[in-house]
Design an enzyme around this catalytic site. Structure first.
Site, PDB file in Angstrom:
ATOM      1  CD  GLU A  42      -3.435  -0.620   1.670  1.00  0.00           C
ATOM      2  OE1 GLU A  42      -3.523   0.452   2.257  1.00  0.00           O
ATOM      3  OE2 GLU A  42      -4.364  -1.445   1.608  1.00  0.00           O
ATOM      4  CG  HIS A  67      -2.659  -3.385   8.149  1.00  0.00           C
ATOM      5  ND1 HIS A  67      -2.927  -4.682   7.803  1.00  0.00           N
ATOM      6  CD2 HIS A  67      -3.603  -2.637   7.512  1.00  0.00           C
ATOM      7  CE1 HIS A  67      -3.961  -4.724   6.987  1.00  0.00           C
ATOM      8  NE2 HIS A  67      -4.395  -3.490   6.786  1.00  0.00           N
TER       9      HIS A  67
END
Lengths: 406, 406
Positions: free
Chosen positions: B49, B272
Site C-alpha cells: 500500500e 496495520h
C-alpha cells in the site's frame, strides 16, 4: 536413459486459426489436424488459436488414445487459444497473462479480447524434467508503422523473464508458438539472448519444408497475398525454440514445415504452416556452460534497442493518457455548465430555457457519454504507462547487471 | 557461511496504508516509517500500500544509505503498492498480476484498480539464494457474506503456484504481505499446504507484540472498532512465511509486532501493525525432506474445500454473466424497436410521431447506455468465468496428483 543414451522428442507446433464463425473451413481443418496428429504420433503437440473449447474437447476425444494427457489454458474473454497434447503425464501447469496486449477499442484487431498468455506444462520423461511453454504474441498488422511493437516487446520480455524464473529446475526447455516476429526482429533477439533459447530452424541438421522455414507462405490458399507484400516469398513467425538447462544437451535432428497444404491433402491445416521438430536429448558428462555468457556482448545492445522501443511506446501512451484526461475534463466542464444553466432556468433566473429541451438533453447525454468513455480511456492508458514503465525499469536493471559482469 | 554457520536475516513487513488524499496523516507516517527503518537497519523491508510513487521515491532517498537496493512494482491503474528495500543486491525481479481481483464497478472497494499482484525479488547473501515475495490480496469487506472469497482463493492459489514454479532453484523462500485472511482460513491453509511455507508467528522461539500476533487491533487509533466487531481483540492478516528449499534450515528466532503505536511514538505506522521476524538460516548436512509430504493427508481436503468455494464463485459469475447478457439483449431489442418506429415515422407510415421527440430520444440514449454497460459487464463476467474455471481445473489436477501419490 540408462540403456539408451539418447531420448528422441518429436514436437508439433501450429497456429490453428480456428476462430468460430470467422475462420474458413474450420471444422474440416480441425478434423484434419486431429487425424494427422493421431496418425503421426508426436510426443508433444503445441497448438494456438484453438479459440473454441468445443474444438479442444473434440480433439481431446479424438486424440485420447495416443495423447492421453492434455491441457487447455483459459484466459481473456475468448480464451487464450493455447493448448497442449502430450504422450507423457503433465505434472503441473501455470498460466502467465501478458500485462499488455493491445487495446480493447481496437475491435477490428481483437487481440485484447484473447488475453494473450504463455502457458507452461511440466512433464517428466525417463527422469528428465521438461518445461514446455506455448504462447502467442500480439499480431503485427502493419510492419511499416507497427503501433503494437512496444506491447509485443513487453510480451517478449515478460515471456523471457517468465521462462528464466520458472525453468531453473528444469533439465530441458521447449517453447513453441506464434511469436508474430521475424527471426531478425529485436523481440526475438531479446527473447533468445535473455533466455539462451536456440532456434530449431537455425540449428536443425536436416530441414524440409518452405524456403527459409517460412510459416506464412503465398502457396497457402488461406493467405491473403497482399498482406505478405513486402515479403512475397513468405515470412517465418512460428517457432520451436529449446535449450538444455543443466547437464543435458539438446540437438535438433530434423525440422519440417508443411508447405501450403496438409501432407497428402489439398487443403492446409491453417493459414499458418505447421512446424515439426525432432529433438535429441542426451545426458552429458560435464555440466553445460552458461549459454548466456556466449551471447552477452551483443545482448546488452539488444536490451538497449528493445528499451528504446519500449520508451517510444511509453511516450505515446503518456500522450494518449493526457489526451483522454483532457477530453474527460472538457466533457465534465460542459456538463457542469449545462447543470448551471438548467438550475438557473429552474430558479427562474433566465426568461425561459435558452436552448430547446431536446438539443439540451442530447448535448448532456453526449457530454456524459464522452466523459465516461474518456475516463475509461484515461484509466486504460494509465495502466499502459505503468506497465511500460515497469518493463523499462526491469530492462534498465538487466542492462546494469549485464554491464557489471566481468 | 563458511566461518559462521548461521546467517541471520531480519525482515520487516508492513501494510503502510499510504493512499494519497485518503489515508490520515500519511506523510507524517511515511516519514516515521522511513526514520524507524533507517534506525533499525533491517536486512529486508517488504511494504504494501505504498500507492504513491512519490512516497516510494522519498523513502528511497532517505533509506539509500542503509538499504542501497530497492524495487517498486508497477501495475494496475494506481500501482500495485508493493515495494522492497534490501541491504543486499537485488539480482532479478518478476511481477505476477492476479487474474481476478474484484470488480471495476465496485468503486467503493477499489481493489480492482490496484492491479493486486505478487512481486518477486531474488537476492543472494553469502552464496545463499533467497526468493523474496511480497504481496497483498483482495480485502475482505464482510466476513459473513464475503462476495470476494472466490477471487481471494484464486489469488491464494495463483500465489502458491507462482511461488512453487519460480522458487525451484532458490535455497530460501520468504513471503511477506497482507494476505487478508485469518490464520485458519482455507486460503492460508491452501497456500501453506501447497507451498510448504511455515508461519513465522507459529514457529517463533520468542514472540513479543499484540496478543495472538494480531495485526489489526483495537489499540490502533486508525482502526474503526466496529469493523473488527466479530473479533474485538483484533485479527491477524499480515504474515511473514518462509521455508528452506534445498539443504538449508530456517528457524524463526524472534517475531515482533508493533502494538498500536510505533515504538516510542504516539501514532502508529499505519492502520496495520508491522511484523518483524528474525530468521536464522543454517546449511544442514543432509538435504531437507520434502515439506509437502508431511502435510499431504490434510492437503487434499484443503484443496477440495478451496475448490468448492471456487465452484460457488463460478456459479455466481455464470449467473451474473447471464443477467448482463440478457440485459444487453433487451436493450438491443428496445433500440431496434425504436429504430423501426423512427423509420416508420420517417416513411410516413404513422400519422405523426407516436412519442414526443424528447422522451423518444431520452429512451434511446438510455437503451444505448444500458446496452454498452451490459455488454461490458457481460465481457467482464465472461473473463471471470474463464479464470474461475481455469483455477478449478488446476485444482482438480492437483487433487488427482495428490491422490495418486503413494
Amino acid at each position: 536413459m540408462e540403456g539408451d543414451p539418447t531420448l528422441q522428442l518429436r514436437v508439433f507446433d501450429l497456429n490453428c486459426w480456428a476462430i468460430r464463425y470467422l475462420s474458413k473451413r474450420r471444422q474440416e481443418r480441425v478434423q484434419l489436424i486431429g487425424d494427422t496428429l493421431r496418425r503421426e504420433g508426436f510426443d508433444l503437440v503445441l497448438l494456438q488459436e484453438v479459440w473454441s473449447e468445443r474444438d479442444y474437447s473434440d480433439l481431446k476425444v479424438k486424440l485420447g488414445g495416443c495423447y492421453p494427457f492434455s491441457h487447455y489454458f483459459r484466459s481473456g474473454v475468448i480464451g487464450s487459444g493455447l493448448c497442449v497434447f502430450s504422450r507423457f503425464p503433465i505434472l503441473d501447469t501455470l498460466l502467465y497473462q501478458y500485462s499488455l496486449n493491445g487495446y480493447p477499442y481496437m475491435l477490428q484487431h481483437g487481440d485484447w479480447f484473447c488475453g494473450k498468455s504463455v502457458g507452461l506444462v511440466v512433464i517428466k520423461i525417463s527422469g528428465i524434467v521438461f518445461n514446455v511453454y506455448v504462447t502467442h504474441l500480439h499480431a503485427e498488422y502493419c510492419r511499416e508503422k507497427d503501433a503494437y511493437l512496444p506491447h509485443r516487446l513487453v510480451q517478449a520480455w515478460e515471456l523471457a523473464q517468465f521462462i528464466r524464473h520458472t525453468s531453473k529446475a528444469a533439465d530441458v526447455v521447449v517453447l513453441g508458438g506464434d511469436l508474430n516476429m521475424h527471426p531478425e526482429d529485436v523481440g526475438i533477439r531479446l527473447l533468445r539472448g535473455w533466455t539462451g533459447l536456440r532456434d530449431a530452424f537455425a540449428e536443425a541438421t536436416r530441414f524440409e519444408g518452405c524456403e527459409d522455414g517460412c510459416t506464412l507462405v503465398p502457396d497457402n490458399c488461406f493467405t491473403v497475398n497482399s498482406e505478405l507484400l513486402p515479403f512475397p516469398l513468405g515470412i517465418r513467425i512460428d517457432y520451436i525454440l529449446y535449450k538444455a538447462v543443466s547437464s543435458f544437451t539438446v540437438k535438433c535432428e530434423e525440422l519440417k514445415t508443411t508447405t501450403g497444404t496438409a501432407p497428402g491433402m489439398d487443403i492446409p491445416f491453417s493459414d499458418h504452416e505447421a512446424v515439426m521438430a525432432t529433438l535429441h536429448i542426451r545426458r552429458q558428462e560435464q555440466a553445460a556452460g552458461d549459454t548466456l555468457s556466449t551471447v552477452e556482448p551483443t545482448l546488452a545492445d539488444v536490451v538497449t534497442e528493445a528499451r528504446t522501443e519500449v520508451g517510444v511506446g511509453l511516450r505515446a501512451a503518456r500522450r494518449q493518457r493526457y489526451s483522454a484526461g483532457r477530453m474527460a475534463v472538457l466533457a465534465l466542464l460542459l456538463l457542469l455548465l449545462q447543470a448551471a444553466a438548467a438550475l438557473g432556468a429552474l430558479a427562474g433566473l433566465a426568461d425561459g430555457q435558452p436552448f430547446p429541451k431536446l438539443s439540451f438533453c442530447l448535448l448532456a447525454f453526449l457530454a456524459l457519454g464522452i466523459l465516461l468513455l474518456a475516463t475509461g480511456l484515461h484509466l486504460f492508458h494509465t495502466m499502459e504507462v505503468k506497465m511500460l514503465q515497469g518493463t523499462e525499469d526491469q530492462m534498465r536493471m538487466a542492462l546494469r547487471a549485464l554491464q557489471e559482469r566481468p
